[in-house]
Every structure is written in structure tokens, then in C-alpha cells.
Design an enzyme around this catalytic site. Structure first.
Site, PDB file in Angstrom:
ATOM      1  N   GLY A 175       0.843  -1.194   0.000  1.00 39.21           N
ATOM      2  CA  GLY A 175       0.000   0.000   0.000  1.00 39.21           C
ATOM      3  C   GLY A 175       0.874   1.237   0.000  1.00 39.21           C
ATOM      4  O   GLY A 175       1.969   1.242  -0.547  1.00 39.21           O
ATOM      5  N   CYS A 176       0.413   2.266   0.652  1.00 42.61           N
ATOM      6  CA  CYS A 176       1.153   3.529   0.707  1.00 42.61           C
ATOM      7  C   CYS A 176       2.477   3.320   1.425  1.00 42.61           C
ATOM      8  O   CYS A 176       2.525   2.766   2.519  1.00 42.61           O
ATOM      9  CB  CYS A 176       0.312   4.578   1.450  1.00 42.61           C
ATOM     10  SG  CYS A 176       1.158   6.144   1.652  1.00 42.61           S
ATOM     11  N   PHE A 177       3.562   3.785   0.807  1.00 39.30           N
ATOM     12  CA  PHE A 177       4.878   3.564   1.408  1.00 39.30           C
ATOM     13  C   PHE A 177       5.069   4.308   2.713  1.00 39.30           C
ATOM     14  O   PHE A 177       5.919   3.955   3.528  1.00 39.30           O
ATOM     15  CB  PHE A 177       6.029   3.846   0.449  1.00 39.30           C
ATOM     16  CG  PHE A 177       5.964   5.083  -0.405  1.00 39.30           C
ATOM     17  CD1 PHE A 177       5.409   6.271   0.023  1.00 39.30           C
ATOM     18  CD2 PHE A 177       6.493   5.037  -1.687  1.00 39.30           C
ATOM     19  CE1 PHE A 177       5.390   7.400  -0.789  1.00 39.30           C
ATOM     20  CE2 PHE A 177       6.483   6.156  -2.512  1.00 39.30           C
ATOM     21  CZ  PHE A 177       5.927   7.333  -2.052  1.00 39.30           C
ATOM     22  N   TRP A 178       4.296   5.346   2.966  1.00 33.22           N
ATOM     23  CA  TRP A 178       4.432   6.098   4.218  1.00 33.22           C
ATOM     24  C   TRP A 178       4.185   5.219   5.437  1.00 33.22           C
ATOM     25  O   TRP A 178       4.820   5.403   6.479  1.00 33.22           O
ATOM     26  CB  TRP A 178       3.473   7.270   4.267  1.00 33.22           C
ATOM     27  CG  TRP A 178       3.667   8.322   3.222  1.00 33.22           C
ATOM     28  CD1 TRP A 178       4.787   8.575   2.469  1.00 33.22           C
ATOM     29  CD2 TRP A 178       2.704   9.285   2.820  1.00 33.22           C
ATOM     30  NE1 TRP A 178       4.559   9.633   1.634  1.00 33.22           N
ATOM     31  CE2 TRP A 178       3.293  10.089   1.820  1.00 33.22           C
ATOM     32  CE3 TRP A 178       1.394   9.550   3.208  1.00 33.22           C
ATOM     33  CZ2 TRP A 178       2.619  11.140   1.211  1.00 33.22           C
ATOM     34  CZ3 TRP A 178       0.722  10.595   2.600  1.00 33.22           C
ATOM     35  CH2 TRP A 178       1.336  11.376   1.613  1.00 33.22           C
TER      36      TRP A 178
END
Length: 176
Positions: free
Chosen positions: A9-12
Site C-alpha cells: 500500500g502507501c509507502f508512508w
């Protein structure tokens, strides 16, 4: 030092968790798995490059075992949803592990098998050979620590960090 490249998903979210672990020397958010050289965030977010948002995690196995890095990966994202994590939809948000050699491939497949015992639905995480990893723009690096008051950070990332800390607290650094 060992380096793994994973996408969930979102790398953050992955970045925020891995940065808090003892033994992790470096985390780089970036893109891999696609066909466009030096992609930008804007290009990747369109879902047409084939790249996934991923993190490159470099860690010291004498401090933290590789299985902890991999098992945490399966804890902090949903590996049963194809090309989606929450409201983030598209191949750029797929669950994937990118191996550098056959040893990593075997470790990743074993981790995926362990994870299948924890999830009711089928694991869709792909295990793929790593090609080129492209670091994301500077503003994506260490995003959670730099933007703690941002809505996405407090609503999406903070609960994942808490969940990971609760499950693997002995591997976490002191509160950040």
C-alpha cells in the site's frame, strides 16, 4: 547489513513502522516493479507505470532477525486485498515482495506461508524478482515523522504504528 524491498500500500505506512525498529539502519520510500525509468510520484499515482509504492529496508540481522522484518510486513497491511489498501486502489498499492536473490526469494515465500496462517482469506502478496528501485521524492522520505499532524498520518499511519508496537514491542526503539 541486509536489504529487503517490500510494498504494502502507501509507502508512508511501512516507512513509519520500520524506522522505529532497533537494528534498522535505513528506510527509503520509492518505486519498483514497473516499466518506466525514474518515475515520479505523479506518474506512479496514475497506476499506468506498473510500479508499486515500496520501501527499501536495510537492517542488521545481528540486532533484528529477518523474520521479524518480514512478519511485521504482513501485520501492518492487508495482504489479502488485490491492488488495494483501504481507500488506496490500483496496482501501485499492491502487496509485493521484491527479492534480490534466490535466498531472499525462499525467505519471502516462507514468510508469506507463515502469514497465511494468520489471515482467513487467501494471501495475494506477489513475490517477484527485484529490478530497479527508484527512490521517491524527498518529501516522501520519513513522511510520518515530518508531518505528524497531517490527517492521513493521524488516521491511517498512527494506528498501524501502534498495532506494530503492541505486537512487537521488544523490537521497537524507545518512543519517538
Amino acid at each position: 547489513m541486509t536489504t529487503y524491498v517490500v510494498a504494502g500500500g502507501c509507502f508512508w505506512c511501512l516507512d513509519a513502522v520500520y524506522r522505529r525498529l532497533r537494528g534498522v539502519a535505513n528506510v527509503v520510500s520509492g518505486y519498483t516493479g514497473g516499466s518506466v525509468e525514474q518515475p515520479s510520484y505523479e506518474q506512479v499515482s496514475l497506476g499506468t507505470t506498473g510500479h508499486a509504492e515500496a520501501v527499501q529496508v536495510t537492517f542488521d540481522e545481528t540486532i533484528i532477525p529477518s523474520n521479524i522484518i518480514l512478519d511485521l510486513f504482513f501485520l501492518i497491511h492487508d495482504p489479502t486485498t488485490l491492488n488495494r489498501q483501504g481507500n488506496d486502489v490500483g496496482t501501485q498499492y499492491r502487496s509485493a515482495m521484491f527479492y534480490a536473490d534466490t535466498e531472499q526469494q525462499a525467505l519471502f515465500e516462507a514468510a508469506r506461508e507463515r502469514a497465511s496462517e494468520q489471515w482467513d482469506d487467501e494471501i495475494v502478496t506477489e513475490v517477484t524478482e527485484l529490478d530497479t528501485f527508484y527512490p521517491a521524492e524527498d518529501y516522501h522520505q520519513d513522511y510520518f515523522n515530518k508531518n505528524p499532524a497531517a490527517g492521513y498520518c493521524s488516521v491511517i499511519i498512527a494506528p498501524k504504528v501502534s498495532k506494530a508496537r503492541q505486537a512487537y514491542k521488544i523490537w521497537f526503539k524507545e518512543e519517538q
